[in-house]
Design an enzyme around this catalytic site. Structure first.
Site, mmCIF file in Angstrom:
data_model
loop_
_atom_site.group_PDB
_atom_site.id
_atom_site.type_symbol
_atom_site.label_atom_id
_atom_site.label_comp_id
_atom_site.label_asym_id
_atom_site.label_seq_id
_atom_site.Cartn_x
_atom_site.Cartn_y
_atom_site.Cartn_z
ATOM 1 N N HIS A 36 -25.159 -26.431 3.427
ATOM 2 C CA HIS A 36 -24.788 -25.244 4.216
ATOM 3 C C HIS A 36 -23.979 -25.615 5.457
ATOM 4 C CE1 HIS A 36 -27.566 -26.059 7.538
ATOM 5 N NE2 HIS A 36 -28.456 -26.411 6.621
ATOM 6 N N GLU A 92 -35.088 -25.737 2.157
ATOM 7 C CA GLU A 92 -35.283 -26.982 2.883
ATOM 8 C C GLU A 92 -36.765 -27.385 2.827
ATOM 9 O OE1 GLU A 92 -34.478 -29.772 3.656
ATOM 10 O OE2 GLU A 92 -33.008 -29.491 5.277
#
Length: 234
Positions: free
Chosen positions: A14, A92
Site C-alpha cells: 500500500h 497486516e
C-alpha cells in the site's frame, strides 16, 4: 527458465500513511493514505493500467484497498468483468495493544499475532488462493495460450512474511542471500513472480521465480518510506 508462461503474480504494498511517516505501529488499525500515499497510488495505478488482470485481491484495510480500487478502476476502463476481492486474511499482522503507539514499543507482546501465526496465515492464504488457481490453469486440457495476471495488494509485514513463507516452502526460487530475509518493501513497490509449466516426462510441473522485487522505479522520485514500524516490531 524454459516452459510455457502460465501466470504472473503482481504483489504491491500500500501507499504511504502518516503512521508510516511517524513510525506508528498500525497493525489492524484502519489508517488512510496521506497526500504522498495518494500520489503513489495514482502513479502505481497508471503503471499497472495496461496489465490485463484476471484476478485481483486486496486487504480490506483502507491503506491497501484504496490503491487497489484506483488500480482496478483504471483496469476496468479497458477490461470489464474483473472482480476485486477484499480478503481479511491479507491484513497486516495484528499488533494488539501496541497498535497506535510509536515504535520502538515496550508494551506486553502477549496480545499480538505471533510471527509463527502470521507465517501460517500467509501459507494458508497462498495455498487456498494462489496455489489452487495455479493448479487449475496448469492442466493441459484447459490451459489457454496466454499468461494470466493476478494482482495482490497488502501490507509490509504481511508481504515480507509471505515472501519468506513462499521461499522457505520452496514454492518460489530466489537469490541465495534472500533465504534468511528478503530485502525490504517500500510503499507501492511492485514485485512480480512468474509461473511456468515445465514438461517433466508425461507430466507438467509449475515452477515459479521472482522476476522483480520491491521495485519503485515507477514512482519517478516520489518520496518512499522503506522503514516499517510493523516490520521492526516483529
Amino acid at each position: 527458465m524454459t516452459g510455457t508462461v502460465l501466470a504472473r503474480l503482481y504483489i504491491v504494498r500500500h501507499g504511504e500513511t502518516d503512521s508510516n511517516r511517524d513510525k506508528i505501529i498500525q497493525g489492524h488499525l484502519d489508517t488512510q493514505l496521506n497526500a504522498t500515499g495518494l500520489a503513489q497510488a495514482a502513479v502505481t495505478a497508471e503503471t499497472l493500467r495496461h496489465v490485463c488482470f484476471d484476478k485481483a485481491f486486496t486487504s480490506d484495510l483502507q491503506r491497501a484497498s484504496k490503491i487497489s480500487l484506483w488500480t482496478a478502476e483504471e483496469i476496468l476502463q479497458y477490461h470489464s468483468g474483473i472482480e476485486l476481492v477484499k480478503d481479511s486474511e491479507l491484513r497486516e499482522r495484528f499488533m494488539g495493544e501496541m497498535q497506535g503507539k510509536k515504535a520502538p514499543c515496550n508494551e506486553e507482546a502477549s496480545s499480538i499475532e505471533t510471527g509463527e501465526a502470521l507465517f501460517q496465515r500467509c501459507i494458508t492464504w497462498y495455498d487456498r488462493v494462489i496455489a489452487t488457481y495455479m493448479s487449475s490453469i496448469a492442466v493441459p486440457a484447459i490451459t489457454e495460450d496466454r499468461c494470466r495476471n493476478i494482482l495482490v495488494l497488502s501490507h509490509g509485514a504481511f508481504l515480507s512474511t509471505l515472501f519468506r513463507a513462499m521461499i522457505s516452502s520452496n514454492y518460489i526460487s530466489c537469490p541465495a542471500e534472500w533465504k534468511a530475509r528478503p530485502p525490504r518493501l517500500g510503499n507501492t513497490s511492485i514485485s512480480i513472480i512468474e509461473y511456468r509449466a515445465i514438461p517433466r516426462g508425461k507430466h507438467r510441473e509449475v515452477d515459479a521465480v521472482i522476476l522483480q522485487y520491491g521495485d519503485i522505479s515507477h514512482l519517478h522520485g516520489l518520496r518512499v518510506m522503506e522503514e516499517n514500524a510493523d516490520v521492526e516490531a516483529n
